[in-house]
Design a protein around this motif. Structure first.
Motif, PDB file in Angstrom:
ATOM      1  N   GLU A 144     104.248  74.693  30.539  1.00 29.14           N
ATOM      2  CA  GLU A 144     103.064  75.022  31.346  1.00 29.14           C
ATOM      3  C   GLU A 144     103.449  75.055  32.822  1.00 29.14           C
ATOM      4  OE1 GLU A 144      99.627  72.509  30.856  1.00 29.14           O
ATOM      5  OE2 GLU A 144     100.225  72.071  28.791  1.00 29.14           O
ATOM      6  N   VAL A 145     103.316  76.213  33.435  1.00 30.36           N
ATOM      7  CA  VAL A 145     103.581  76.326  34.868  1.00 30.36           C
ATOM      8  C   VAL A 145     102.308  75.918  35.602  1.00 30.36           C
ATOM      9  CG1 VAL A 145     104.190  77.908  36.732  1.00 30.36           C
ATOM     10  CG2 VAL A 145     105.219  78.187  34.476  1.00 30.36           C
ATOM     11  N   PRO A 146     102.415  75.017  36.587  1.00 27.65           N
ATOM     12  CA  PRO A 146     101.219  74.605  37.338  1.00 27.65           C
ATOM     13  C   PRO A 146     100.537  75.805  37.989  1.00 27.65           C
ATOM     14  CG  PRO A 146     103.054  73.162  37.832  1.00 27.65           C
ATOM     15  CD  PRO A 146     103.602  74.293  37.020  1.00 27.65           C
ATOM     16  N   GLN A 147      99.232  75.753  38.076  1.00 30.19           N
ATOM     17  CA  GLN A 147      98.439  76.863  38.584  1.00 30.19           C
ATOM     18  C   GLN A 147      98.828  77.212  40.019  1.00 30.19           C
ATOM     19  OE1 GLN A 147      94.277  76.077  38.524  1.00 30.19           O
ATOM     20  NE2 GLN A 147      93.726  78.171  38.988  1.00 30.19           N
ATOM     21  N   GLY A 148      99.157  78.474  40.243  1.00 27.11           N
ATOM     22  CA  GLY A 148      99.485  78.965  41.580  1.00 27.11           C
ATOM     23  C   GLY A 148     100.927  78.777  41.998  1.00 27.11           C
TER      24      GLY A 148
ATOM     25  N   ALA B 121      99.825  60.332  46.121  1.00 26.27           N
ATOM     26  CA  ALA B 121      99.021  60.833  45.001  1.00 26.27           C
ATOM     27  C   ALA B 121      99.510  62.212  44.570  1.00 26.27           C
ATOM     28  CB  ALA B 121      97.559  60.889  45.398  1.00 26.27           C
ATOM     29  N   LEU B 122      99.871  63.058  45.540  1.00 26.13           N
ATOM     30  CA  LEU B 122     100.408  64.379  45.219  1.00 26.13           C
ATOM     31  C   LEU B 122     101.730  64.255  44.479  1.00 26.13           C
ATOM     32  CD1 LEU B 122     100.332  67.484  45.488  1.00 26.13           C
ATOM     33  CD2 LEU B 122     101.597  67.190  47.629  1.00 26.13           C
ATOM     34  N   ALA B 123     102.571  63.306  44.880  1.00 24.41           N
ATOM     35  CA  ALA B 123     103.856  63.108  44.204  1.00 24.41           C
ATOM     36  C   ALA B 123     103.633  62.734  42.738  1.00 24.41           C
ATOM     37  CB  ALA B 123     104.664  62.029  44.913  1.00 24.41           C
ATOM     38  N   ARG B 124     102.640  61.904  42.481  1.00 24.28           N
ATOM     39  CA  ARG B 124     102.331  61.529  41.096  1.00 24.28           C
ATOM     40  C   ARG B 124     101.830  62.732  40.305  1.00 24.28           C
ATOM     41  NH1 ARG B 124      99.290  55.741  42.002  1.00 24.28           N
ATOM     42  NH2 ARG B 124     101.147  54.591  42.563  1.00 24.28           N
ATOM     43  N   LYS B 125     100.919  63.507  40.902  1.00 22.33           N
ATOM     44  CA  LYS B 125     100.403  64.701  40.231  1.00 22.33           C
ATOM     45  C   LYS B 125     101.532  65.707  39.986  1.00 22.33           C
ATOM     46  CE  LYS B 125      95.603  64.952  41.721  1.00 22.33           C
ATOM     47  NZ  LYS B 125      95.010  65.524  40.531  1.00 22.33           N
ATOM     48  N   LEU B 126     102.431  65.831  40.958  1.00 20.16           N
ATOM     49  CA  LEU B 126     103.556  66.754  40.830  1.00 20.16           C
ATOM     50  C   LEU B 126     104.504  66.321  39.727  1.00 20.16           C
ATOM     51  CD1 LEU B 126     104.860  69.267  41.999  1.00 20.16           C
ATOM     52  CD2 LEU B 126     105.983  67.825  43.688  1.00 20.16           C
ATOM     53  N   LEU B 127     104.732  65.035  39.600  1.00 16.58           N
ATOM     54  CA  LEU B 127     105.579  64.526  38.529  1.00 16.58           C
ATOM     55  C   LEU B 127     104.983  64.861  37.167  1.00 16.58           C
ATOM     56  CD1 LEU B 127     108.103  62.938  37.757  1.00 16.58           C
ATOM     57  CD2 LEU B 127     106.726  60.870  37.861  1.00 16.58           C
ATOM     58  N   ILE B 128     103.679  64.703  37.027  1.00 18.07           N
ATOM     59  CA  ILE B 128     103.010  65.048  35.773  1.00 18.07           C
ATOM     60  C   ILE B 128     103.116  66.542  35.512  1.00 18.07           C
ATOM     61  CG2 ILE B 128     100.736  65.160  34.648  1.00 18.07           C
ATOM     62  CD1 ILE B 128     100.113  62.514  36.181  1.00 18.07           C
ATOM     63  N   ALA B 129     102.913  67.347  36.552  1.00 16.98           N
ATOM     64  CA  ALA B 129     103.002  68.802  36.398  1.00 16.98           C
ATOM     65  C   ALA B 129     104.420  69.224  36.006  1.00 16.98           C
ATOM     66  CB  ALA B 129     102.585  69.488  37.694  1.00 16.98           C
ATOM     67  N   LEU B 130     105.415  68.595  36.596  1.00 12.75           N
ATOM     68  CA  LEU B 130     106.805  68.924  36.253  1.00 12.75           C
ATOM     69  C   LEU B 130     107.132  68.498  34.824  1.00 12.75           C
ATOM     70  CD1 LEU B 130     108.631  68.034  39.582  1.00 12.75           C
ATOM     71  CD2 LEU B 130     108.147  70.299  38.667  1.00 12.75           C
ATOM     72  N   TRP B 131     106.593  67.370  34.406  1.00 17.04           N
ATOM     73  CA  TRP B 131     106.799  66.917  33.027  1.00 17.04           C
ATOM     74  C   TRP B 131     106.201  67.930  32.045  1.00 17.04           C
ATOM     75  CZ3 TRP B 131     109.819  63.873  30.444  1.00 17.04           C
ATOM     76  CH2 TRP B 131     109.499  63.551  29.131  1.00 17.04           C
ATOM     77  N   ARG B 132     104.996  68.399  32.358  1.00 17.74           N
ATOM     78  CA  ARG B 132     104.365  69.405  31.494  1.00 17.74           C
ATOM     79  C   ARG B 132     105.145  70.707  31.492  1.00 17.74           C
ATOM     80  NH1 ARG B 132      98.199  68.152  33.227  1.00 17.74           N
ATOM     81  NH2 ARG B 132      97.929  66.330  31.891  1.00 17.74           N
ATOM     82  N   LEU B 133     105.737  71.063  32.632  1.00 14.66           N
ATOM     83  CA  LEU B 133     106.559  72.272  32.709  1.00 14.66           C
ATOM     84  C   LEU B 133     107.770  72.158  31.800  1.00 14.66           C
ATOM     85  CD1 LEU B 133     107.251  75.012  34.072  1.00 14.66           C
ATOM     86  CD2 LEU B 133     108.471  73.693  35.794  1.00 14.66           C
ATOM     87  N   VAL B 134     108.409  71.011  31.825  1.00 15.35           N
ATOM     88  CA  VAL B 134     109.623  70.809  31.038  1.00 15.35           C
ATOM     89  C   VAL B 134     109.321  70.690  29.547  1.00 15.35           C
ATOM     90  CG1 VAL B 134     111.507  69.176  30.608  1.00 15.35           C
ATOM     91  CG2 VAL B 134     110.911  69.784  32.939  1.00 15.35           C
ATOM     92  N   THR B 135     108.279  69.948  29.195  1.00 14.29           N
ATOM     93  CA  THR B 135     108.020  69.686  27.779  1.00 14.29           C
ATOM     94  C   THR B 135     107.229  70.791  27.093  1.00 14.29           C
ATOM     95  OG1 THR B 135     106.048  68.393  28.313  1.00 14.29           O
ATOM     96  CG2 THR B 135     108.126  67.181  28.031  1.00 14.29           C
ATOM     97  N   ALA B 136     106.209  71.329  27.779  1.00 14.21           N
ATOM     98  CA  ALA B 136     105.333  72.304  27.130  1.00 14.21           C
ATOM     99  C   ALA B 136     105.478  73.715  27.698  1.00 14.21           C
ATOM    100  CB  ALA B 136     103.881  71.851  27.252  1.00 14.21           C
TER     101      ALA B 136
END
Length: 78
Positions: free
Chosen positions: A68-72, A51-66
């Motif tokens: 947005e650095v994940p919180q913390g 589940a963390l790997a999936r959340k991390l993939l989404i966070a990395l996608w947002r980092l690359v496209t928008a």
């Protein structure tokens, strides 16, 4: 986790998730993982790292496209 999708990507993301937990201990995602796995059972940790790997993939996608650095998350300068 159902074994759907590219096996190399799946394995790589799970390895990345374990490394993320090692090096980004103060991030919101790492705190989320620790809160969910506080019971100490090995099966819970295995399930939640997927589940963390999936959340991390989404966070990395947002980092690359928008940008947005994940919180913390602490990023090193290039």
């Amino acid at each position: 986790m159902p074994k759907a999708g590219n096996a190399r990507v799946r394995r790589g993301m799970i390895q990345l998730a374990w490394r993320f937990l090692l090096f980004q201990k103060d991030s919101a995602l790492a705190r989320w993982f620790r809160a969910r796995t506080s019971d100490g059972r090995k099966t819970t940790r295995k399930t939640m790292v997927v589940a963390l790997a999936r959340k991390l993939l989404i966070a990395l996608w947002r980092l690359v496209t928008a940008g947005e650095v994940p919180q913390g998350v602490v990023l090193r300068p290039a």
